[in-house]
Each structure stands twice: as structure tokens, then as C-alpha cells.
Design a protein around this motif. Structure first.
Motif, PDB file in Angstrom:
ATOM      1  N   ALA A   1      -7.520   7.878  -1.934  1.00  0.00           N
ATOM      2  CA  ALA A   1      -7.675   9.247  -1.432  1.00  0.00           C
ATOM      3  C   ALA A   1      -7.533   9.273   0.084  1.00  0.00           C
ATOM      4  N   GLY A   2      -8.193   8.346   0.761  1.00  0.00           N
ATOM      5  CA  GLY A   2      -8.129   8.310   2.213  1.00  0.00           C
ATOM      6  C   GLY A   2      -6.713   8.106   2.728  1.00  0.00           C
ATOM      7  N   ALA A   3      -5.918   7.321   2.000  1.00  0.00           N
ATOM      8  CA  ALA A   3      -4.535   7.094   2.410  1.00  0.00           C
ATOM      9  C   ALA A   3      -3.718   8.380   2.371  1.00  0.00           C
ATOM     10  N   ARG A   4      -4.191   9.346   1.613  1.00  0.00           N
ATOM     11  CA  ARG A   4      -3.503  10.639   1.503  1.00  0.00           C
ATOM     12  C   ARG A   4      -4.213  11.738   2.303  1.00  0.00           C
ATOM     13  N   GLY A   5      -5.223  11.352   3.066  1.00  0.00           N
ATOM     14  CA  GLY A   5      -5.942  12.325   3.865  1.00  0.00           C
ATOM     15  C   GLY A   5      -6.957  13.151   3.092  1.00  0.00           C
ATOM     16  N   LEU A   6      -7.320  12.699   1.899  1.00  0.00           N
ATOM     17  CA  LEU A   6      -8.274  13.422   1.066  1.00  0.00           C
ATOM     18  C   LEU A   6      -9.687  12.873   1.237  1.00  0.00           C
ATOM     19  N   ARG A   7     -10.630  13.752   1.477  1.00  0.00           N
ATOM     20  CA  ARG A   7     -12.045  13.392   1.494  1.00  0.00           C
ATOM     21  C   ARG A   7     -12.592  13.416   0.060  1.00  0.00           C
TER      22      ARG A   7
ATOM     23  N   ASP B   1     -14.257   2.096  -5.003  1.00  0.00           N
ATOM     24  CA  ASP B   1     -13.658   1.713  -3.720  1.00  0.00           C
ATOM     25  C   ASP B   1     -12.154   1.963  -3.728  1.00  0.00           C
ATOM     26  N   ARG B   2     -11.502   1.651  -4.847  1.00  0.00           N
ATOM     27  CA  ARG B   2     -10.067   1.908  -4.966  1.00  0.00           C
ATOM     28  C   ARG B   2      -9.750   3.393  -4.823  1.00  0.00           C
ATOM     29  N   LEU B   3     -10.563   4.222  -5.476  1.00  0.00           N
ATOM     30  CA  LEU B   3     -10.328   5.663  -5.424  1.00  0.00           C
ATOM     31  C   LEU B   3     -10.522   6.193  -4.004  1.00  0.00           C
ATOM     32  N   VAL B   4     -11.570   5.746  -3.330  1.00  0.00           N
ATOM     33  CA  VAL B   4     -11.812   6.181  -1.957  1.00  0.00           C
ATOM     34  C   VAL B   4     -10.644   5.778  -1.062  1.00  0.00           C
ATOM     35  N   ALA B   5     -10.160   4.557  -1.230  1.00  0.00           N
ATOM     36  CA  ALA B   5      -9.057   4.073  -0.403  1.00  0.00           C
ATOM     37  C   ALA B   5      -7.776   4.853  -0.682  1.00  0.00           C
TER      38      ALA B   5
ATOM     39  N   ARG C   1      -9.772   5.012 -12.421  1.00  0.00           N
ATOM     40  CA  ARG C   1      -8.428   4.711 -11.941  1.00  0.00           C
ATOM     41  C   ARG C   1      -7.428   5.791 -12.338  1.00  0.00           C
ATOM     42  N   ALA C   2      -7.735   6.504 -13.425  1.00  0.00           N
ATOM     43  CA  ALA C   2      -6.824   7.568 -13.860  1.00  0.00           C
ATOM     44  C   ALA C   2      -6.713   8.664 -12.808  1.00  0.00           C
ATOM     45  N   LEU C   3      -7.774   8.869 -12.036  1.00  0.00           N
ATOM     46  CA  LEU C   3      -7.743   9.904 -11.004  1.00  0.00           C
ATOM     47  C   LEU C   3      -6.744   9.588  -9.892  1.00  0.00           C
ATOM     48  N   GLU C   4      -6.475   8.308  -9.688  1.00  0.00           N
ATOM     49  CA  GLU C   4      -5.543   7.934  -8.623  1.00  0.00           C
ATOM     50  C   GLU C   4      -4.169   8.553  -8.853  1.00  0.00           C
ATOM     51  N   GLY C   5      -3.789   8.668 -10.124  1.00  0.00           N
ATOM     52  CA  GLY C   5      -2.482   9.243 -10.441  1.00  0.00           C
ATOM     53  C   GLY C   5      -2.399  10.741 -10.231  1.00  0.00           C
ATOM     54  N   TRP C   6      -3.518  11.377  -9.883  1.00  0.00           N
ATOM     55  CA  TRP C   6      -3.548  12.825  -9.664  1.00  0.00           C
ATOM     56  C   TRP C   6      -3.799  13.197  -8.209  1.00  0.00           C
ATOM     57  N   LEU C   7      -3.921  12.210  -7.347  1.00  0.00           N
ATOM     58  CA  LEU C   7      -4.191  12.521  -5.944  1.00  0.00           C
ATOM     59  C   LEU C   7      -3.026  13.228  -5.271  1.00  0.00           C
ATOM     60  N   ASP C   8      -1.798  12.803  -5.558  1.00  0.00           N
ATOM     61  CA  ASP C   8      -0.640  13.493  -4.977  1.00  0.00           C
ATOM     62  C   ASP C   8      -0.564  14.930  -5.485  1.00  0.00           C
TER      63      ASP C   8
END
Length: 425
Positions: free
Chosen positions: A92-98, A86-90, A37-44
Motif C-alpha cells: 500500500a505504501g508503495a502506491r501512496g495508500l495509507r 507487513d506485506r500489505l502495508v508495504a 494477500r488477496a487485498l494486494e491485488g486490489w490496491l491499484d
């Protein structure tokens, strides 16, 4: 229609290190740590850097560093569980990241439940009084890639995680595996996911032949990686020129996975003898053909030396803070340089397949031309004096340079230890 695979730019993260996970597997019964979950904060942060995808290091259950897998179908409890993935994939996908996953299929950890099970003895390669291991590492037991049960297992793993939202795979130690194995595996996987990307780790040998025989989309371009820093340290651009000639030949077969750093090598900032030359290496990385990958921390100028000893990778696999604002302010100029160069590349997407022409070459100065729908000139000078390149620059303007974007003056005059990128004005 253009595929996403043709223009990917990766932010490469080693999750066990990035999240500060324990160095060994959790004891049985220990609660799951939801560190993914920590990675979610670095997607932007990755999006703002200019990347289009996240290339993750190992995330499956393992004994220590992730490359000694014990369960390909389970997220490592040190990182989380299926819901966290699943959370991370979602997110990332919301930001256009594969998201591309690291698949370790040459070997498994010695603690894998099938190793030592007589019913699965055929999965492993006997050797001497024991079993074949990966490059002499006792804890890494080689799989028998000639046996159909191993092929079936790998296909199930690939399909499972592609089905959960991964967009592709980086295949660890592909160079140690038969190319024919991947051709058989991909013949079964691709019909179900034609847009999935598969890149292999190949350190040496005939890259083009491996791609042709395996059916992979790409392999790692270690020859160019070595030339990026070595030619700068030695003041020998003839080495870079030779590597780029080889690089161009590879484009007849595939688009290489290019990088200036990864989880297995000393960081660029530590590898270079002169810190003024970081920009030179990045200017080449982002103006020659390939699918560039930025290893987490390199975009902040992190330092770290890989050592050949137990734990010798730790320095290049550090933990990141909780939020981008907590990074050392000294690293942000390097981040902004990456942003500008990645932005230039994204404005010229044809660079991913562009051939490189040498317009000028000495030991300490080189002019590289990429021509396509546009024209991009990369001028590098590692000499102690300014260099005026003897080039025709009509219609060209400075897009980026060691002095910042869009500098004025003579576009072909490059200061000592400087660089410029010229594009059509």
C-alpha cells in the motif's frame, strides 16, 4: 504544511467478508490462511478509483465477525499473520495508500483469555449475576474503561500497530465509551505519532462535543448519511438542507467522516427507491465537506440489505472475486462515476473544509454552493420535469452531470431526475 489527514478519501473494506473467510475462528492447530494477500491485488483498483487510503474492518483474532476480539496483538489466522500484514502495508505504501485499522476496544469476545481469569476480573464490568455486555449481545463483554490496566492495554495495542505501519484507527462503538477515555489514551499515543489519525464510530448524540471531549480527529456523520438517501426517496430536499446546516456547524470543531454506505447499513443501491438517484447522493458526498469513505462494492453498484437477525450483515459484507477483471461488467459505469466525482474532489481539495450555501430549495430541487479558492455548484433535481435553476452562472461550466462530464447547453437546466456540478470555467 498540509497533513494527509485533511484530505483523505477512503476505500473501506471488511476483510473477513471481502476475502471469503470462514464465519467462525479456525480450530486450534489449523494452518493459517494467508488471505490478506488477496487485498494486494486490489490496491491499484483503489488507487485508480481515486482513494488515498484503505480503511480496513477488523483483522485481529476473533471468534466470529471480527468485533468479538480475542487477541488484539495477533492477525486473525483466517486472514494471515504478521508477515502478511507487513506485506500489505508495504504494498500500500508503495502506491501512496495509507492504512487505517478497526479497533474494537469497547468490548471483547467472551472467549478472550482474560475473561474469566480471576486475576483480570477488574478488566470487566460486573452487572447483575454476570457482566455488562455490548447492547445485549451475550458474546460481547464490556471492558471497564475506568481501570488503568484497560487504558494501558489499549495504548499498547494502538502503539503496536502504528509501529508496524498503520496510519490511524477507526474506533468501533466509540459512542458507547467515555470520551475521557480517549483523551487519556491519545495523550499518551500522539506524542509518539503526531500524524496518526483517529476517528470514532458515533451514531447519535452531540458529535462536536464528543470530538472536543475525546480529542479524536473525527467521528462518523450518520445524520448526513441518512439525509442522503432519505431526502431522495421522499422528494424532500428540506431534510437534506437541514442536515447540511448541521454539517456546517460541525466544521467549527472537526472534519466529519462522511459516507453513503458502510459495513453496518443497507447498501445505497438497495436503499434508494429510484436507481436514477445514485448519482445525486454521490454528487453531494463528494462536493460537501468531510473525509469521504467508499464502502467496497458500492463503487460497483452492489446491492445488499442489512437485516436484524443472526447473519443479517452477510449481504452487505460479500466476498470479492480474485481480480478486478472478474467483476460483473454491469458495475463498471458506477465505478467510473465514482472515479469522475472523486477526481473532481481531488482537483478541488479545499472542498474538504468548505461550507455549503443553499442557493435554491424546493421539495424536489436544490442548489448547493461550496465556495473557497474556487466555486462549486451542485444542482439536484428529482422531479419528473426538467428544472431551470434561477441562478447566476456567469463564469461557470458543467464539470460533471448525470449525462456525463462537460455537457453543453444551459448549465442551469437540469433534466428530470438529473444532476449537474458546475465549476469555474
Amino acid at each position: 504544511m498540509t497533513s494527509w489527514k485533511e484530505h483523505a478519501i477512503w476505500w473501506h473494506v471488511y476483510p473477513l467478508g471481502f476475502t471469503g473467510a470462514e464465519p467462525v475462528a479456525l480450530p486450534p492447530g489449523a494452518p493459517v490462511r494467508h488471505r490478506l494477500r488477496a487485498l494486494e491485488g486490489w490496491l491499484d483498483y483503489a488507487v485508480e478509483l481515486g482513494c488515498s487510503g484503505l480503511q480496513l474492518g477488523p483483522i485481529f483474532a476473533s471468534e466470529t465477525h471480527g468485533y468479538d476480539t480475542i487477541d488484539h496483538f495477533r492477525i486473525d489466522p483466517r486472514l494471515g499473520d504478521d508477515a502478511d500484514f507487513d506485506r500489505l502495508v508495504a504494498a500500500a505504501g508503495a502506491r501512496g495508500l495509507r492504512i487505517v485499522l478497526d479497533g474494537v476496544f469497547n468490548h471483547v469476545g467472551r472467549g478472550h483469555p482474560l475473561f474469566g481469569d480471576p486475576a483480570h476480573a477488574h478488566w470487566f464490568v460486573p452487572e447483575g449475576e454476570g457482566h455488562r455486555t455490548f447492547e445485549g449481545h451475550h458474546g460481547l463483554v464490556t471492558l471497564d474503561h475506568e481501570h488503568p490496566d484497560v487504558l494501558d492495554h489499549v495504548v499498547r495495542v494502538l502503539d503496536h500497530w502504528l509501529g508496524r505501519g498503520a496510519s490511524g484507527w477507526r474506533l468501533d462503538a466509540a459512542y458507547a465509551m467515555p470520551a475521557a477515555f480517549w483523551r487519556r489514551a491519545l495523550a499518551r499515543v500522539r506524542p509518539r505519532d503526531a500524524e496518526a489519525w483517529f476517528g470514532g464510530e458515533v451514531i447519535h448524540g452531540d458529535y462536536a462535543a464528543y470530538v472536543a471531549e475525546s480529542g479524536l480527529d473525527s467521528v462518523t456523520q450518520y445524520e448526513l448519511w441518512k439525509a442522503l438517501w432519505s431526502s431522495l426517496n421522499d422528494g424532500n430536499f428540506f431534510e437534506l438542507a437541514w442536515a447540511l446546516k448541521r454539517h456546517d456547524e460541525l466544521l467549527e470543531t472537526f472534519t466529519p467522516l462522511t459516507f453513503a454506505g458502510n459495513h453496518d447499513v443497507t447498501r445505497l443501491a438497495s436503499r434508494l427507491d429510484d436507481g436514477r438517484h445514485v448519482g445525486h447522493a454521490l454528487a453531494v458526498l463528494f462536493t460537501v465537506a468531510g473525509l469521504p469513505s467508499v464502502y467496497y462494492g458500492d463503487e460497483q453498484g452492489f446491492r445488499g440489505v442489512k437485516e436484524d437477525r443472526p447473519g443479517g450483515d452477510d449481504a452487505v459484507r460479500p466476498a470479492f472475486p480474485g481480480r478486478p477483471e472478474e467483476l460483473d461488467p454491469a458495475g463498471w459505469p458506477v465505478y467510473r462515476l465514482h472515479q469522475r466525482l472523486i477526481g473532481l474532489r481531488r482537483r478541488h481539495p479545499w472542498l474538504a473544509r468548505a461550507r455549503t450555501n443553499l442557493l435554491h430549495l424546493t421539495n424536489t430541487a436544490v442548489a448547493l454552493e461550496a465556495a473557497g479558492p474556487g466555486r462549486v455548484l451542485t444542482l439536484l433535481n428529482v422531479g419528473g420535469e426538467p428544472c431551470r435553476f434561477p441562478l447566476e452562472a456567469a463564469g461557470l461550466a458543467v464539470a460533471e452531470s448525470s449525462d456525463g462530464p462537460a455537457t453543453g447547453g444551459d448549465p442551469c437546466l437540469v433534466p428530470a431526475h438529473g444532476w449537474k456540478i458546475l465549476t469555474l470555467s
